[in-house]
Write a protein that holds these residues in place. Structure first.
Motif, PDB file in Angstrom:
ATOM      1  N   TRP A 122     -11.794 -32.453 -17.345  1.00  0.00           N
ATOM      2  CA  TRP A 122     -11.034 -32.886 -18.621  1.00  0.00           C
ATOM      3  C   TRP A 122      -9.801 -32.390 -18.560  1.00  0.00           C
ATOM      4  CZ3 TRP A 122     -13.368 -35.043 -23.090  1.00  0.00           C
ATOM      5  CH2 TRP A 122     -14.771 -35.297 -22.927  1.00  0.00           C
TER       6      TRP A 122
ATOM      7  N   ARG B 236     -22.020 -32.131 -24.319  1.00  0.00           N
ATOM      8  CA  ARG B 236     -21.719 -33.464 -23.496  1.00  0.00           C
ATOM      9  C   ARG B 236     -22.959 -33.873 -22.840  1.00  0.00           C
ATOM     10  NH1 ARG B 236     -18.811 -36.869 -24.080  1.00  0.00           N
ATOM     11  NH2 ARG B 236     -18.767 -37.369 -22.065  1.00  0.00           N
TER      12      ARG B 236
ATOM     13  N   ARG C 261      -9.403 -41.962 -20.844  1.00  0.00           N
ATOM     14  CA  ARG C 261      -9.699 -41.518 -19.470  1.00  0.00           C
ATOM     15  C   ARG C 261      -8.568 -41.848 -18.652  1.00  0.00           C
ATOM     16  NH1 ARG C 261     -14.498 -44.458 -17.178  1.00  0.00           N
ATOM     17  NH2 ARG C 261     -13.153 -46.231 -17.453  1.00  0.00           N
TER      18      ARG C 261
ATOM     19  N   LEU D  89      -9.475 -34.838 -23.913  1.00  0.00           N
ATOM     20  CA  LEU D  89      -9.839 -34.192 -25.159  1.00  0.00           C
ATOM     21  C   LEU D  89      -8.734 -34.332 -26.044  1.00  0.00           C
ATOM     22  CD1 LEU D  89     -12.054 -32.781 -26.311  1.00  0.00           C
ATOM     23  CD2 LEU D  89     -11.325 -30.457 -25.340  1.00  0.00           C
TER      24      LEU D  89
ATOM     25  N   GLU E  26     -17.680 -32.727 -15.203  1.00  0.00           N
ATOM     26  CA  GLU E  26     -16.719 -33.567 -15.786  1.00  0.00           C
ATOM     27  C   GLU E  26     -15.603 -32.744 -15.569  1.00  0.00           C
ATOM     28  OE1 GLU E  26     -19.056 -36.332 -18.881  1.00  0.00           O
ATOM     29  OE2 GLU E  26     -18.261 -34.358 -19.743  1.00  0.00           O
TER      30      GLU E  26
ATOM     31  N   ALA F 163     -13.032 -38.242 -27.170  1.00  0.00           N
ATOM     32  CA  ALA F 163     -13.297 -38.192 -25.644  1.00  0.00           C
ATOM     33  C   ALA F 163     -13.137 -39.706 -25.126  1.00  0.00           C
ATOM     34  CB  ALA F 163     -14.654 -37.962 -25.412  1.00  0.00           C
TER      35      ALA F 163
ATOM     36  N   TRP G 248     -10.784 -38.515 -15.033  1.00  0.00           N
ATOM     37  CA  TRP G 248     -10.624 -37.324 -15.976  1.00  0.00           C
ATOM     38  C   TRP G 248     -10.698 -37.980 -17.345  1.00  0.00           C
ATOM     39  CZ3 TRP G 248      -8.807 -32.196 -14.192  1.00  0.00           C
ATOM     40  CH2 TRP G 248      -8.645 -32.223 -12.785  1.00  0.00           C
ATOM     41  N   HIS G 249     -11.311 -36.977 -18.192  1.00  0.00           N
ATOM     42  CA  HIS G 249     -11.392 -37.222 -19.538  1.00  0.00           C
ATOM     43  C   HIS G 249     -10.237 -36.648 -20.353  1.00  0.00           C
ATOM     44  CE1 HIS G 249     -15.516 -39.181 -19.027  1.00  0.00           C
ATOM     45  NE2 HIS G 249     -15.537 -38.048 -18.117  1.00  0.00           N
TER      46      HIS G 249
END
Length: 170
Positions: free
Chosen positions: A40, A86, A142, A154, A38, A139, A151-152
């Motif tokens: 971030w 995660r 996005r 945070l 992932e 989370a 992309w997430h």
């Protein structure tokens, strides 16, 4: 051909940008990190210090994602393997692995073990996507980059307030 920059120059540049962001100066920026598979994004003002992953002392009777305790310049940090937290694979302890000291600004010695740093990102280069309703609050946001990669985002403050994140005991 891309201009080559020494690691020392890049670290000095990044430290300067982190200081500027923490003081509320300059434009908005995000720090890109990779945790497992992932990608971030972390607000630069929330990202804290980045250090090469040191030796982490394991702690018995803790959850699998809790990597242990690390000594960073005489201060102990609780290290979470963010990929495992995660639901991903454990982060390999190699030259790319980094600790992101996320809690200091918020009064907590929390650190995230991540696979690698992906550099500074300009928020203008991303398009907001529909938030993930199944994701925890920290989370849910996005974004997509120009190549369509998701992309997430945070939210460090929300992560540090999450009871699951703070409860490391089995």
């Amino acid at each position: 051909m891309a201009k080559k920059t020494s690691l020392r120059d890049f670290q000095a540049y990044l430290a300067d940008r982190l200081t500027t962001a923490a003081q509320g100066k300059g434009g908005a920026s995000w720090l890109g990190i990779q945790a497992g598979d992932e990608a971030w994004l972390v607000d630069l003002s929330d990202s804290g210090e980045i250090v090469q992953a040191p030796t982490v002392a394991g702690v018995p009777l803790t959850r699998p994602w809790f990597a242990g305790i690390a000594n960073i310049r005489g201060n102990l940090f609780a290290v979470t393997d963010f990929s495992v937290f995660r639901g991903g694979v454990p982060t390999p302890h190699n030259a790319n692995a980094r600790l992101l000291l996320v809690g200091v600004k918020h009064g907590s010695n929390a650190a995230l073990l991540v696979s690698r740093m992906l550099g500074l990102k300009n928020p203008e280069d991303f398009t907001a996507e529909t938030p993930d309703p199944a994701a925890p609050e920290w989370a849910a946001m996005r974004y997509a980059d120009h190549q369509g990669k998701i992309w997430h985002k945070l939210s460090v403050r929300d992560l540090l307030a999450d009871q699951d994140f703070m409860n490391i005991g089995v």
